[in-house]
Design a protein around this motif. Structure first.
Motif, short mmCIF file in Angstrom:
data_model
loop_
_atom_site.label_atom_id
_atom_site.label_comp_id
_atom_site.label_asym_id
_atom_site.label_seq_id
_atom_site.Cartn_x
_atom_site.Cartn_y
_atom_site.Cartn_z
N SER A 78 9.37 -33.80 -21.60
CA SER A 78 10.03 -34.46 -22.73
C SER A 78 11.16 -33.58 -23.25
O SER A 78 11.01 -32.36 -23.35
N ALA A 79 12.26 -34.23 -23.62
CA ALA A 79 13.42 -33.50 -24.13
C ALA A 79 13.04 -32.77 -25.42
O ALA A 79 12.26 -33.26 -26.23
N TYR A 80 13.60 -31.58 -25.57
CA TYR A 80 13.38 -30.75 -26.76
C TYR A 80 14.67 -30.01 -27.06
O TYR A 80 15.55 -29.88 -26.19
N GLN A 81 14.78 -29.52 -28.28
CA GLN A 81 15.93 -28.70 -28.63
C GLN A 81 15.55 -27.23 -28.45
O GLN A 81 14.52 -26.78 -28.95
N ASP A 82 16.39 -26.50 -27.70
CA ASP A 82 16.11 -25.09 -27.47
C ASP A 82 16.36 -24.29 -28.75
O ASP A 82 16.61 -24.86 -29.81
N SER A 83 16.31 -22.96 -28.65
CA SER A 83 16.39 -22.10 -29.84
C SER A 83 17.70 -22.21 -30.60
O SER A 83 17.78 -21.81 -31.75
N VAL A 84 18.74 -22.76 -29.96
CA VAL A 84 20.01 -22.95 -30.67
C VAL A 84 20.36 -24.43 -30.82
O VAL A 84 21.50 -24.77 -31.12
N GLY A 85 19.38 -25.31 -30.60
CA GLY A 85 19.57 -26.73 -30.86
C GLY A 85 20.12 -27.56 -29.72
O GLY A 85 20.46 -28.72 -29.92
N VAL A 86 20.20 -27.00 -28.52
CA VAL A 86 20.72 -27.74 -27.36
C VAL A 86 19.57 -28.57 -26.76
O VAL A 86 18.49 -28.03 -26.48
N TRP A 87 19.82 -29.87 -26.56
CA TRP A 87 18.80 -30.71 -25.94
C TRP A 87 18.59 -30.29 -24.50
O TRP A 87 19.55 -30.11 -23.74
N THR A 88 17.33 -30.12 -24.14
CA THR A 88 16.93 -29.54 -22.86
C THR A 88 15.73 -30.32 -22.33
O THR A 88 14.92 -30.82 -23.11
N ILE A 89 15.59 -30.38 -21.01
CA ILE A 89 14.45 -31.05 -20.39
C ILE A 89 14.17 -30.42 -19.03
O ILE A 89 15.03 -29.75 -18.46
N GLY A 90 12.99 -30.68 -18.51
CA GLY A 90 12.64 -30.18 -17.18
C GLY A 90 12.57 -28.67 -17.16
O GLY A 90 11.94 -28.05 -18.02
N TYR A 91 13.23 -28.09 -16.18
CA TYR A 91 13.30 -26.63 -16.04
C TYR A 91 14.62 -26.13 -16.62
O TYR A 91 15.46 -25.59 -15.91
N GLY A 92 14.84 -26.37 -17.91
CA GLY A 92 16.03 -25.84 -18.56
C GLY A 92 17.29 -26.64 -18.32
O GLY A 92 18.40 -26.12 -18.49
N HIS A 93 17.16 -27.90 -17.93
CA HIS A 93 18.35 -28.73 -17.70
C HIS A 93 18.95 -29.16 -19.04
O HIS A 93 18.24 -29.62 -19.92
N THR A 94 20.26 -28.99 -19.16
CA THR A 94 20.99 -29.42 -20.35
C THR A 94 22.16 -30.28 -19.90
O THR A 94 22.54 -30.27 -18.72
N GLY A 95 22.73 -30.99 -20.83
CA GLY A 95 23.91 -31.79 -20.51
C GLY A 95 23.93 -33.07 -21.32
O GLY A 95 23.01 -33.36 -22.09
#
Length: 161
Positions: free
Chosen positions: A25-42
């Protein structure tokens, strides 16, 4: 033509998977970037998005391929597999822009491998705060980067000493 033409090894992939962990499930990393899977962003990642493990592996493979291509192009000195793997994990985590403008890359391309290795630990912050997980990751990358690998002259194969 690039000096290096490596592909990411299983050891490198294990480092990335271990450092990132998998989240369906998508989550926001420590600086608020939406991330999913193994660190995929975009732009394809947003609140409420879920993926399967297979989709996570496919995203990881695509993201790693882009990072590996960039390392092969940006580094102008000959690397060994461990050095390459450490750099790909670094680029995967921090992005191509950060690596392209880094002192790490400048030192490396000047042939100063020890100076480049000393740069890993300086990239342990997110949002201005030192994160223990990032420090551990940078230490693992540095350890992989500095692992003593030599080449067996009879076979051309890399041998860890």
């Amino acid at each position: 033509m690039p000096v290096n033409d490596f592909t990411y090894s299983n050891a490198g992939l294990a480092l990335t998977e271990q450092s990132e962990g998998f989240r369906s499930s998508a989550y926001q990393d420590s600086v608020g970037v939406w991330t999913i899977g193994y660190g995929h962003t975009g732009t394809d990642v947003s609140a409420g998005l879920t993926i399967t493990s297979a989709q996570g592996q496919a995203l990881l493979a695509s993201d790693i391929a882009a990072a590996a291509t960039f390392v092969n192009q940006a580094v102008t000195v000959a690397l060994d597999q461990d050095e390459f793997d450490a750099l790909v994990d670094f680029v995967f985590n921090l992005g191509r822009g950060a690596f392209a403008g880094s002192t790490l890359l400048k030192e490396l391309n000047a042939g100063n491998f020890s100076g480049a290795a000393a740069q890993f630990d300086l990239w342990d912050k997110a949002g201005g705060q030192v994160l223990a997980g990032l420090l551990r990751r940078r230490q693992a990358e540095e350890a992989l980067f500095t692992q003593d690998t030599t080449t067996d002259s009879s076979t051309g194969a890399a041998v860890n000493s």
